[in-house]
Each structure stands twice: as C-alpha cells, then as structure tokens.
Design an enzyme around this catalytic site. Sequence first.
Site, PDB file in Angstrom:
ATOM      1  N   TYR A 146       0.851  -1.186   0.000  1.00 14.13           N
ATOM      2  CA  TYR A 146       0.000   0.000   0.000  1.00 14.13           C
ATOM      3  C   TYR A 146       0.883   1.230   0.000  1.00 14.13           C
ATOM      4  O   TYR A 146       1.803   1.339   0.816  1.00 14.13           O
ATOM      5  CB  TYR A 146      -0.891  -0.006   1.248  1.00 14.13           C
ATOM      6  CG  TYR A 146      -1.831   1.178   1.346  1.00 14.13           C
ATOM      7  CD1 TYR A 146      -2.881   1.333   0.449  1.00 14.13           C
ATOM      8  CD2 TYR A 146      -1.679   2.134   2.350  1.00 14.13           C
ATOM      9  CE1 TYR A 146      -3.756   2.415   0.551  1.00 14.13           C
ATOM     10  CE2 TYR A 146      -2.553   3.210   2.461  1.00 14.13           C
ATOM     11  CZ  TYR A 146      -3.590   3.345   1.555  1.00 14.13           C
ATOM     12  OH  TYR A 146      -4.457   4.403   1.666  1.00 14.13           O
ATOM     13  N   ASP A 241       9.359   2.851   0.046  1.00 16.27           N
ATOM     14  CA  ASP A 241       8.271   3.468   0.804  1.00 16.27           C
ATOM     15  C   ASP A 241       8.464   3.082   2.271  1.00 16.27           C
ATOM     16  O   ASP A 241       8.108   1.989   2.694  1.00 16.27           O
ATOM     17  CB  ASP A 241       6.917   2.994   0.278  1.00 16.27           C
ATOM     18  CG  ASP A 241       5.754   3.581   1.075  1.00 16.27           C
ATOM     19  OD1 ASP A 241       6.018   4.278   2.083  1.00 16.27           O
ATOM     20  OD2 ASP A 241       4.600   3.344   0.689  1.00 16.27           O
ATOM     21  N   LYS A 269       3.874   8.767   9.094  1.00 18.96           N
ATOM     22  CA  LYS A 269       3.645   8.153  10.401  1.00 18.96           C
ATOM     23  C   LYS A 269       4.588   8.695  11.491  1.00 18.96           C
ATOM     24  O   LYS A 269       4.365   9.788  11.963  1.00 18.96           O
ATOM     25  CB  LYS A 269       3.673   6.631  10.257  1.00 18.96           C
ATOM     26  CG  LYS A 269       2.565   6.203   9.272  1.00 18.96           C
ATOM     27  CD  LYS A 269       2.165   4.772   9.233  1.00 18.96           C
ATOM     28  CE  LYS A 269       0.874   4.655   8.423  1.00 18.96           C
ATOM     29  NZ  LYS A 269       0.938   3.824   7.239  1.00 18.96           N
TER      30      LYS A 269
HETATM   31  C1  LIG Z   1       0.247   4.335   5.854  1.00 19.07           C
HETATM   32  C2  LIG Z   1       1.026   4.139   4.639  1.00 19.07           C
HETATM   33  C3  LIG Z   1       0.903   4.999   3.536  1.00 19.07           C
HETATM   34  C4  LIG Z   1      -0.121   6.090   3.471  1.00 19.07           C
HETATM   35  O1  LIG Z   1       0.057   7.056   4.450  1.00 19.07           O
HETATM   36  P1  LIG Z   1      -1.189   7.994   4.864  1.00 19.07           P
HETATM   37  O2  LIG Z   1      -0.586   8.953   5.846  1.00 19.07           O
HETATM   38  O3  LIG Z   1      -2.222   7.089   5.457  1.00 19.07           O
HETATM   39  O4  LIG Z   1      -1.669   8.662   3.634  1.00 19.07           O
HETATM   40  C5  LIG Z   1       1.760   4.810   2.464  1.00 19.07           C
HETATM   41  N1  LIG Z   1       2.663   3.834   2.471  1.00 19.07           N
HETATM   42  C6  LIG Z   1       2.811   2.974   3.491  1.00 19.07           C
HETATM   43  C7  LIG Z   1       3.855   1.921   3.448  1.00 19.07           C
HETATM   44  C8  LIG Z   1       1.976   3.081   4.611  1.00 19.07           C
HETATM   45  O5  LIG Z   1       2.101   2.213   5.612  1.00 19.07           O
END
Ligand SMILES: *Cc1c(COP(=O)(O)O)cnc(C)c1O
Length: 428
Positions: A146, A241, A269
């Site tokens: 994701y 990511d 995060k």
């Molecule tokens: C949570 C997450 C996102 C998206 O971040 P948001 O702040 O929810 O938009 C993208 N990549 C990874 C790996 C994530 O865990």
Amino acid sequence: MSRTLTRSRQLQQRAEGFLPGGVDSPVRAFRAVGGDPPFVTRAEGAYLWDADGNRYLDFFGSWGPMILGHAFPPVVEAVCEAAARGTSFGASTAAEADLAELVTRCFPSVERLRFVSSGTEACMSAVRVARGFTGRNFVIKFEGCYHGHSDAMLVKAGSGVATFGIPGSAGVPVETAMHTLALPYNDLAAVEAAFEGHPGEIACVIVEPVVGNAGTIAPGAGYLQGLRELCTRHGALLILDEVMTGFRLSLGGAQELYGIKPDLTTLGKIIGGGLPCGAFGGRAEVMESLAPLGPVYQAGTLSGNPLAMAAGIATVGYLLEHPSIYAELEKTTAAIAEGVVAIAREAGVPMMMNRVGSMFTWFFTDRAVENFEDAATSDTAAFARFHRAMLDAGVWLPPSQYEAAFVGMQHGMVEVEATLEAARGALR
Ligand SMILES: *Cc1c(COP(=O)(O)O)cnc(C)c1O
C-alpha cells in the site's frame, strides 16, 4: 471481563448520519472483524480509553506513529508551545530545516527532501518526481503493498492481467491504472520480465521494503538488493516506501537494516509524531527537478506545518538521543509475538507469525507467508473471532488480518503478560 459499548454505539450511529460508514478511514469501521468500534476519548502510554470508560492495550499505535507511546510529555509540550506561537503561516519557518536535518542524519540517502501532510502525498509526489526526472510513464509496484490512495497506486494485479494493471478501486480510470504494473512481492524474476517487456519505459519501482500492509512480510535474502540492481541496470529509480518502516525498524528504517541505498524514500507516520506529516526525499539531482527549481509541480497549503514539525522534531529527536529503544522494542515484541504463537500451538490453532523489529502479524494459516497470495490463505473468520475475543479482554489489535501490529516504547513486561493472558483465553 464484560465490556459495554453503549456510548460508543450511540456515537457510531450519530457519526453514520454525517460520515460515510461513520468513519474518515474505512478500516476504523471494523467491517472485517465485526462488532462495534470503540470511540476513543483519550490515550496515554500504551493504552487507549473509550467513551464507555473501557481501557485497551494498544497494538496499532495510530497505525504506526506512536512509537514513543501516547501523549508522550516531550511531544505534547512541543506541540503546545508551537500552537501558542500560531498554528500555520504559509511561510517558511526554521523548524522545517531543523526536522529535515534530523531526517538526513538518520537517512544518508536523503540529500534533499520535501514535507507534505500524509504518506499518500509523499508516495504520489515521489512517483511524479520519478516520472518527471526519467521522462518515463510506467511504475512497478507489488501486490499487497500500500502506497496511499492516489489513483496510480490503487492497483493490484488482476488474475488475467500480467502486464497491465486494472483499477483496484472504482473511480480510477483504466488509462491511469494501465501505467502501474502490479507484481508479486519477493519475486525478482517477475520484475526482470517486466523490465524486459517495457524497455526504456519504467520510471520507478516502489516497494514497502518490509511489507506491513498485507500483514507483515519480510523481504527474502537478496530481494531488495536485486531490486536495486535491476533499477540501476534499467535506468529506473528505486523508491523505498518507508512510511511505516522509517524510524520504526531502526533510526534509518529498512534501508539501514538491509543496507540498501534507494534513489527516493517516502516517510510518514512516526515522522509527524502523531500529527499529519509525510516527506519524500532522496538524491539531490532527482529532488531538484521539483518546482521552484525544476519542472515537476508539487505544493501544499499546510506542508511543513509548524505543529507537525514540532511533534516530528520532538519524536525523531528523542529517538536520536535514545537509540537503545530499538533493542528494547525488539525484545518486547519478540516476547509478545512468539509467546502467542506458542499458545496457539498448544491450543492446536494454525498460526504463522512474521515479525521484523517492532512490527508483526499473526496469520491464521499454516502456510509460510512470503507474499500477498500466501497471506490471503489466512482464515479471516478465525482472525475476526480472535480480534473480538482479544478486544473483550482489553487488547486492541489492528482490526484486519492484513495489517501489521506495532509495539511501542511504553509496552513493558506488564503488557507482555497481559497480552499472553488475553491470548490464552481467546485461543481456547
Ligand atoms: C500508511 C502508509 C501509507 C499512506 O500514508 P497515509 O498517511 O495514510 O496517507 C503509504 N505507504 C505505506 C507503506 C503506509 O504504511
């Protein structure tokens, strides 16, 4: 323990009159596990309290940010002090370079970065920069990973669609999705084949270096190195990511842990200490294709927001000053994650556990989980029953089989014991 949720149920019904599903992010509605989602009134350390006064041991940590625990005094103080000076200016402040400097100290691959307000924006913008810099359109991502909810990233591989993606969401045009190639994770041959099938057309490979969003899945030996080599050989950029793994698996994220140097990194995060914040950054040459220096446009009214910067500086600063936190997290998380597996084994419940540092997942399957297809063999009904039983016992796990659980600095031996006790009852 009997738990009433009278007040939470009322609040959910009220919210449903205004918000689709009563929520601002779908998983919060508990559809995958059933039951009423508790409405949170406050949190402290490793615990959450709901509107009916129930207390829960928290294993989702706001989906990742709360590594130092909730309402951690240095973070709260920093935010309050910043708020008293004004909540947003839309002009530059010194705090942006202060946090940027801390980030570059942790992530040597990040020579230049830009702050945004979410992980979604960070990934969307990193992909745009990669496309702008390379002049190419195709993006490789992996099934079960994701990268936020931007159009190009909402693509899984459809069963009959090896080369062209199909929309993973209504509202994403096929024309957008067709430039996203979704491949199985931990399969270098698939990546090699995609590069050969699209010579000179692939702008970047974006990957969760340790997958968290299909449940926790570790990279196989040499996998990330292999991605690095394939990208270099084919002139594509490697985007790690690290929205979830950054500052979580180590100060320098998965790239430090596995010794990989990406071209671009996305963060979110933990970097915002619980306030809305993300960042993307990497090689100066690539990042300088961003406006105002270059032709790739990207902007944000609240980007580099002073409250988010203050929370980020307090959080990352604390981690930098207390690097031994990571060894502690490792121990606590291992005790919890492995302890429950042993209990499941005794109870005859099939369970596979994946853990990297302080992120882990208990999969209700007997198959080793190395990609999304493996994860999808999980008995999600059994997971849902387990989730409800744990919640009734005061332990709040992420409400889906396909999510990582997190341990924070405030989880100690008392919390290890409480979790194992709850699991003994739940798995019976
Ligand atoms: C949570 C997450 C996102 C998206 O971040 P948001 O702040 O929810 O938009 C993208 N990549 C990874 C790996 C994530 O865990």
